[in-house]
Design a protein around this motif. Sequence first.
Motif, PDB file in Angstrom:
ATOM      1  N   GLN A  15       8.204   7.967  -1.508  1.00 18.39           N
ATOM      2  CA  GLN A  15       8.008   7.616  -0.103  1.00 18.39           C
ATOM      3  C   GLN A  15       6.721   8.221   0.446  1.00 18.39           C
ATOM      4  OE1 GLN A  15      11.521   8.758   2.073  1.00 18.39           O
ATOM      5  NE2 GLN A  15      12.825   7.254   1.059  1.00 18.39           N
ATOM      6  N   ALA A  16       6.471   9.483   0.102  1.00 19.70           N
ATOM      7  CA  ALA A  16       5.266  10.158   0.586  1.00 19.70           C
ATOM      8  C   ALA A  16       4.014   9.497   0.022  1.00 19.70           C
ATOM      9  CB  ALA A  16       5.301  11.632   0.206  1.00 19.70           C
ATOM     10  N   ASN A  17       4.041   9.158  -1.264  1.00 21.88           N
ATOM     11  CA  ASN A  17       2.879   8.520  -1.888  1.00 21.88           C
ATOM     12  C   ASN A  17       2.633   7.128  -1.317  1.00 21.88           C
ATOM     13  OD1 ASN A  17       2.382  10.724  -3.507  1.00 21.88           O
ATOM     14  ND2 ASN A  17       3.331   9.862  -5.336  1.00 21.88           N
ATOM     15  N   ALA A  20       1.128   7.450   2.145  1.00 24.17           N
ATOM     16  CA  ALA A  20      -0.278   7.861   2.079  1.00 24.17           C
ATOM     17  C   ALA A  20      -1.167   6.700   1.660  1.00 24.17           C
ATOM     18  CB  ALA A  20      -0.429   9.025   1.098  1.00 24.17           C
ATOM     19  N   ILE A  21      -0.701   5.913   0.717  1.00 24.57           N
ATOM     20  CA  ILE A  21      -1.479   4.760   0.245  1.00 24.57           C
ATOM     21  C   ILE A  21      -1.619   3.715   1.347  1.00 24.57           C
ATOM     22  CG2 ILE A  21      -1.481   2.817  -1.369  1.00 24.57           C
ATOM     23  CD1 ILE A  21      -0.047   4.747  -3.371  1.00 24.57           C
ATOM     24  N   LEU A  22      -0.536   3.437   2.052  1.00 19.59           N
ATOM     25  CA  LEU A  22      -0.578   2.432   3.117  1.00 19.59           C
ATOM     26  C   LEU A  22      -1.509   2.856   4.247  1.00 19.59           C
ATOM     27  CD1 LEU A  22       3.189   1.433   3.228  1.00 19.59           C
ATOM     28  CD2 LEU A  22       1.282  -0.053   2.565  1.00 19.59           C
ATOM     29  N   ARG A  23      -1.479   4.134   4.622  1.00 19.39           N
ATOM     30  CA  ARG A  23      -2.364   4.608   5.692  1.00 19.39           C
ATOM     31  C   ARG A  23      -3.823   4.560   5.236  1.00 19.39           C
ATOM     32  NH1 ARG A  23       1.223   3.318   7.844  1.00 19.39           N
ATOM     33  NH2 ARG A  23       2.698   4.396   9.222  1.00 19.39           N
ATOM     34  N   ALA A  24      -4.068   4.931   3.995  1.00 19.38           N
ATOM     35  CA  ALA A  24      -5.435   4.863   3.472  1.00 19.38           C
ATOM     36  C   ALA A  24      -5.910   3.417   3.408  1.00 19.38           C
ATOM     37  CB  ALA A  24      -5.491   5.505   2.089  1.00 19.38           C
ATOM     38  N   GLU A  44      -9.213   7.091  -3.272  1.00 21.50           N
ATOM     39  CA  GLU A  44      -9.966   8.278  -2.867  1.00 21.50           C
ATOM     40  C   GLU A  44      -9.547   8.741  -1.478  1.00 21.50           C
ATOM     41  OE1 GLU A  44     -14.607   9.758  -2.230  1.00 21.50           O
ATOM     42  OE2 GLU A  44     -14.174   7.755  -3.012  1.00 21.50           O
ATOM     43  N   VAL A  45      -9.407   7.798  -0.543  1.00 24.17           N
ATOM     44  CA  VAL A  45      -8.991   8.148   0.820  1.00 24.17           C
ATOM     45  C   VAL A  45      -7.567   8.699   0.823  1.00 24.17           C
ATOM     46  CG1 VAL A  45      -8.506   7.224   3.120  1.00 24.17           C
ATOM     47  CG2 VAL A  45     -10.552   6.481   1.887  1.00 24.17           C
ATOM     48  N   ALA A  46      -6.705   8.126  -0.018  1.00 22.21           N
ATOM     49  CA  ALA A  46      -5.313   8.578  -0.088  1.00 22.21           C
ATOM     50  C   ALA A  46      -5.171   9.910  -0.808  1.00 22.21           C
ATOM     51  CB  ALA A  46      -4.459   7.528  -0.791  1.00 22.21           C
ATOM     52  N   GLY A  47      -6.190  10.281  -1.589  1.00 17.56           N
ATOM     53  CA  GLY A  47      -6.110  11.516  -2.357  1.00 17.56           C
ATOM     54  C   GLY A  47      -5.177  11.413  -3.545  1.00 17.56           C
ATOM     55  N   LEU A  48      -5.096  10.196  -4.108  1.00 17.63           N
ATOM     56  CA  LEU A  48      -4.209   9.949  -5.247  1.00 17.63           C
ATOM     57  C   LEU A  48      -4.975   9.237  -6.356  1.00 17.63           C
ATOM     58  CD1 LEU A  48      -1.106   8.614  -3.283  1.00 17.63           C
ATOM     59  CD2 LEU A  48      -1.214  10.782  -4.529  1.00 17.63           C
ATOM     60  N   PRO A  49      -4.511   9.350  -7.594  1.00 17.81           N
ATOM     61  CA  PRO A  49      -5.160   8.611  -8.683  1.00 17.81           C
ATOM     62  C   PRO A  49      -5.046   7.102  -8.453  1.00 17.81           C
ATOM     63  CG  PRO A  49      -3.697  10.315  -9.546  1.00 17.81           C
ATOM     64  CD  PRO A  49      -3.407  10.205  -8.083  1.00 17.81           C
ATOM     65  N   LYS A  50      -6.054   6.381  -8.870  1.00 15.84           N
ATOM     66  CA  LYS A  50      -6.043   4.923  -8.721  1.00 15.84           C
ATOM     67  C   LYS A  50      -4.827   4.306  -9.408  1.00 15.84           C
ATOM     68  CE  LYS A  50      -8.803   0.834  -9.892  1.00 15.84           C
ATOM     69  NZ  LYS A  50     -10.035   0.367 -10.585  1.00 15.84           N
ATOM     70  N   TYR A  55       0.674   1.370  -9.675  1.00 17.07           N
ATOM     71  CA  TYR A  55       2.086   1.617  -9.996  1.00 17.07           C
ATOM     72  C   TYR A  55       2.988   1.215  -8.831  1.00 17.07           C
ATOM     73  CZ  TYR A  55       6.399   4.174 -10.991  1.00 17.07           C
ATOM     74  OH  TYR A  55       7.712   4.508 -11.197  1.00 17.07           O
ATOM     75  N   TYR A  56       2.588   1.591  -7.604  1.00 20.64           N
ATOM     76  CA  TYR A  56       3.429   1.333  -6.441  1.00 20.64           C
ATOM     77  C   TYR A  56       3.246  -0.069  -5.856  1.00 20.64           C
ATOM     78  CZ  TYR A  56       4.470   6.353  -6.303  1.00 20.64           C
ATOM     79  OH  TYR A  56       4.893   7.620  -6.615  1.00 20.64           O
ATOM     80  N   PHE A  57       2.040  -0.623  -5.939  1.00 23.65           N
ATOM     81  CA  PHE A  57       1.768  -1.878  -5.237  1.00 23.65           C
ATOM     82  C   PHE A  57       1.203  -2.991  -6.123  1.00 23.65           C
ATOM     83  CE2 PHE A  57       1.765   1.345  -1.898  1.00 23.65           C
ATOM     84  CZ  PHE A  57       2.620   0.760  -0.974  1.00 23.65           C
ATOM     85  N   GLY A  58       0.993  -2.737  -7.384  1.00 21.98           N
ATOM     86  CA  GLY A  58       0.537  -3.790  -8.278  1.00 21.98           C
ATOM     87  C   GLY A  58      -0.959  -4.011  -8.227  1.00 21.98           C
ATOM     88  N   ASN A  59      -1.430  -4.753  -7.240  1.00 21.76           N
ATOM     89  CA  ASN A  59      -2.855  -5.048  -7.134  1.00 21.76           C
ATOM     90  C   ASN A  59      -3.292  -5.021  -5.672  1.00 21.76           C
ATOM     91  OD1 ASN A  59      -2.176  -7.651  -5.982  1.00 21.76           O
ATOM     92  ND2 ASN A  59      -1.735  -8.349  -8.058  1.00 21.76           N
ATOM     93  N   LYS A  60      -4.560  -5.255  -5.436  1.00 19.01           N
ATOM     94  CA  LYS A  60      -5.105  -5.163  -4.075  1.00 19.01           C
ATOM     95  C   LYS A  60      -4.461  -6.187  -3.147  1.00 19.01           C
ATOM     96  CE  LYS A  60      -9.335  -6.554  -2.947  1.00 19.01           C
ATOM     97  NZ  LYS A  60     -10.811  -6.617  -2.716  1.00 19.01           N
ATOM     98  N   ARG A  61      -4.229  -7.383  -3.642  1.00 14.59           N
ATOM     99  CA  ARG A  61      -3.610  -8.433  -2.819  1.00 14.59           C
ATOM    100  C   ARG A  61      -2.206  -8.023  -2.381  1.00 14.59           C
ATOM    101  NH1 ARG A  61      -0.749 -11.828  -0.817  1.00 14.59           N
ATOM    102  NH2 ARG A  61      -1.199 -14.043  -0.496  1.00 14.59           N
ATOM    103  N   ASP A  62      -1.438  -7.441  -3.283  1.00 14.87           N
ATOM    104  CA  ASP A  62      -0.083  -7.000  -2.942  1.00 14.87           C
ATOM    105  C   ASP A  62      -0.112  -5.844  -1.939  1.00 14.87           C
ATOM    106  OD1 ASP A  62       0.973  -8.887  -4.648  1.00 14.87           O
ATOM    107  OD2 ASP A  62       1.231  -7.488  -6.320  1.00 14.87           O
TER     108      ASP A  62
END
Length: 211
Positions: A15-17, A20-24, A44-50, A55-62
């Motif tokens: 949930q935290a990851n 963070a990804i959605l806000r970034a 980079e903005v999320a501070g997480l590995p690409k 893993y969580y969202f598949g691709n940029k479109r998703d």
Amino acid sequence: MSTPSREPRKGQIRQANEAAILRAAEQVFARTGFQGATMAEIAEVAGLPKANLHYYFGNKRDLYQAVLDGVLADWLDPTDALVPEADPREALTHYVRRKMALSRERPDASRVFANELLHGAPVVGQALRGHLRTMVAAKAAVIDGWIAAGRLPAIDSTHLFFSLWAMTQTYADFDVQIRAVLDRDTLTPEDHARAEAHVLGMVLKGCGLAG
């Protein structure tokens, strides 16, 4: 002796990851648009590995779809106050204040959505014609019921929503213009309070609920 399950901890991390990804993603999509955004920059903005983004969202479109879905859900949530038994003044006040808070606290979310609409809503168009249209029809019916009961003067209930969206979201979408006119680098809490009081006053007066 049983070993405590690690599943709750894993769920919290996920949930935290994801948050963070959605806000970034909101920040990057708002600044560069869908075409200009990259998963590497969002990571980079999320501070997480690409790899986490994929893993969580598949691709940029998703990921873009998830951002838009989240924005629309958050915008529709304040309409829960618009129910037949509610006091019209209190319900509209609640709605305006919630929408102004969203524009103030998450301006990038509004800008991503506005940019999507300016490009013809290729991703969110189905939701606009489906869920949003259904919601507006249902809530307009509530307002029409208030009018029929003599609790509001005759107004166009559907176009009221268009006006509400325009008045509240402009403080996010056209922040640069507003700051230029007010000679601000950043809008202050006092500016936001003044804006909210103005918009709320306009809405209540326009709906015959002033005083």
